[in-house]
Design a protein around this motif. Structure first.
Motif, PDB file in Angstrom:
ATOM      1  N   VAL A 149      98.137  47.099  55.480  1.00 18.34           N
ATOM      2  CA  VAL A 149      99.030  47.192  56.553  1.00 18.34           C
ATOM      3  C   VAL A 149     100.251  47.774  55.716  1.00 18.34           C
ATOM      4  CG1 VAL A 149     100.551  46.046  58.262  1.00 18.34           C
ATOM      5  CG2 VAL A 149      98.441  45.442  57.761  1.00 18.34           C
ATOM      6  N   ASN A 151     100.795  49.318  64.573  1.00 18.97           N
ATOM      7  CA  ASN A 151      99.472  49.006  64.836  1.00 18.97           C
ATOM      8  C   ASN A 151      99.051  47.505  64.524  1.00 18.97           C
ATOM      9  OD1 ASN A 151      98.160  51.345  66.555  1.00 18.97           O
ATOM     10  ND2 ASN A 151      98.397  52.321  64.502  1.00 18.97           N
ATOM     11  N   TRP A 152      99.438  47.021  63.643  1.00 19.31           N
ATOM     12  CA  TRP A 152      99.100  45.862  63.079  1.00 19.31           C
ATOM     13  C   TRP A 152      99.440  44.659  64.206  1.00 19.31           C
ATOM     14  CZ3 TRP A 152      95.451  43.308  60.677  1.00 19.31           C
ATOM     15  CH2 TRP A 152      95.623  42.028  60.358  1.00 19.31           C
ATOM     16  N   ARG A 156      88.813  42.556  60.971  1.00 16.09           N
ATOM     17  CA  ARG A 156      89.266  41.498  60.042  1.00 16.09           C
ATOM     18  C   ARG A 156      88.188  40.781  59.076  1.00 16.09           C
ATOM     19  NH1 ARG A 156      94.138  40.431  63.341  1.00 16.09           N
ATOM     20  NH2 ARG A 156      92.569  39.136  64.764  1.00 16.09           N
ATOM     21  N   TRP A 180      92.813  45.467  69.806  1.00 18.44           N
ATOM     22  CA  TRP A 180      91.789  46.471  69.384  1.00 18.44           C
ATOM     23  C   TRP A 180      90.487  45.963  69.454  1.00 18.44           C
ATOM     24  CZ3 TRP A 180      92.346  49.770  64.282  1.00 18.44           C
ATOM     25  CH2 TRP A 180      93.928  50.168  63.926  1.00 18.44           C
ATOM     26  N   ILE A 226      96.510  50.679  58.004  1.00 19.54           N
ATOM     27  CA  ILE A 226      97.074  50.718  59.462  1.00 19.54           C
ATOM     28  C   ILE A 226      98.536  50.678  59.156  1.00 19.54           C
ATOM     29  CG2 ILE A 226      95.168  50.443  60.719  1.00 19.54           C
ATOM     30  CD1 ILE A 226      96.149  47.585  61.497  1.00 19.54           C
ATOM     31  N   ILE A 239      91.977  45.181  55.311  1.00 18.85           N
ATOM     32  CA  ILE A 239      92.916  45.885  55.791  1.00 18.85           C
ATOM     33  C   ILE A 239      94.355  46.011  55.017  1.00 18.85           C
ATOM     34  CG2 ILE A 239      94.315  45.910  58.120  1.00 18.85           C
ATOM     35  CD1 ILE A 239      91.971  44.320  59.464  1.00 18.85           C
ATOM     36  N   ALA A 272      88.466  43.266  66.893  1.00 23.74           N
ATOM     37  CA  ALA A 272      89.626  43.099  66.119  1.00 23.74           C
ATOM     38  C   ALA A 272      89.231  42.177  65.001  1.00 23.74           C
ATOM     39  CB  ALA A 272      90.845  42.591  66.619  1.00 23.74           C
ATOM     40  N   THR A 281      87.742  51.866  66.211  1.00 24.38           N
ATOM     41  CA  THR A 281      87.993  51.846  65.042  1.00 24.38           C
ATOM     42  C   THR A 281      86.529  50.956  64.317  1.00 24.38           C
ATOM     43  OG1 THR A 281      90.110  51.842  64.904  1.00 24.38           O
ATOM     44  CG2 THR A 281      89.161  50.818  62.735  1.00 24.38           C
ATOM     45  N   PHE A 296      97.216  44.690  66.842  1.00 24.17           N
ATOM     46  CA  PHE A 296      95.809  44.645  66.352  1.00 24.17           C
ATOM     47  C   PHE A 296      94.846  43.871  67.143  1.00 24.17           C
ATOM     48  CE2 PHE A 296      92.259  43.676  63.512  1.00 24.17           C
ATOM     49  CZ  PHE A 296      91.953  45.161  63.048  1.00 24.17           C
ATOM     50  N   ASP A 297      95.414  42.850  67.626  1.00 19.77           N
ATOM     51  CA  ASP A 297      94.747  42.044  68.474  1.00 19.77           C
ATOM     52  C   ASP A 297      94.237  42.379  69.894  1.00 19.77           C
ATOM     53  OD1 ASP A 297      94.801  39.558  66.719  1.00 19.77           O
ATOM     54  OD2 ASP A 297      96.642  38.691  67.738  1.00 19.77           O
TER      55      ASP A 297
END
Length: 182
Positions: free
Chosen positions: A130, A109-110, A123, A116, A105, A128, A119, A85, A113-114
């Motif tokens: 959610v 997925n949230w 952020r 990703w 998202i 973002i 990430a 992403t 998220f860490d």
């Protein structure tokens, strides 16, 4: 600045829940457009049941035909794989300097998220949004979620059951014509 929501996913297949959510987020998040970003490969998902890019892209196009402000996008398919992403958002920002991109998202997925790629950078640089998913919280109130999953649709097709109420008519016809997921 054109506010563009990026709603990424495998869309394997796209269904009425995706379309409803995109329509609601377009309105409730004050976006000018929502791009359904058909992902070629999610680094956090297995690809065993994943249909080819062209079929999923065509179903997305059929699903959003005539829906104002919702666009099926193959942009990510032209980027290096796997599709991260952060890389997609950076490329979009460079190619479309007149737009403000907003990442959309699900709560599932949230929660991850860490894990990703980059990430914290995402952020820090992008808004973002959610949205809630089954069993997960989301940040937007008042959304009417249609509880459908692409996995359930694929299972219904394998079992010979109807998917007529779950996907747009043109998508059901495409799946039937090409004998997908059977």
């Amino acid at each position: 600045m054109i506010r563009t929501g990026i709603f990424g996913g495998s869309f394997n297949p796209i269904h009425n829940g995706h379309i409803s959510l995109a329509r609601q987020l377009l309105e409730k998040a004050g976006l000018d457009e929502v791009w359904l970003m058909v992902s070629p490969q999610n680094p956090l998902k297995a690809t065993a049941d994943l249909l080819d890019d062209e079929s999923r892209m065509e179903m997305a196009r059929l699903a959003v035909a005539g829906k104002k402000g919702i666009i099926a996008s193959d942009y990510e398919m032209h980027l290096p794989k796997p599709s991260y992403t952060w890389n997609t958002l950076q490329a979009l920002k460079q190619d479309y300097p007149d737009r403000e991109f907003v990442l959309m998202i699900g709560g599932d997925n949230w929660a991850l998220f860490d894990k990703w790629y980059r990430a914290d950078d995402i952020r820090n640089e992008f808004q973002i949004i959610v949205y809630p998913r089954r069993g997960c919280e989301g940040g937007i109130d008042g959304l009417e979620l249609i509880d459908i999953s692409s996995t359930e649709i694929r299972e219904r097709i394998k079992a010979g059951k109807s998917i007529k109420q779950l996907v747009p008519k043109a998508v059901a016809e495409y799946i039937n014509l090409h004998k997908l997921y059977a």
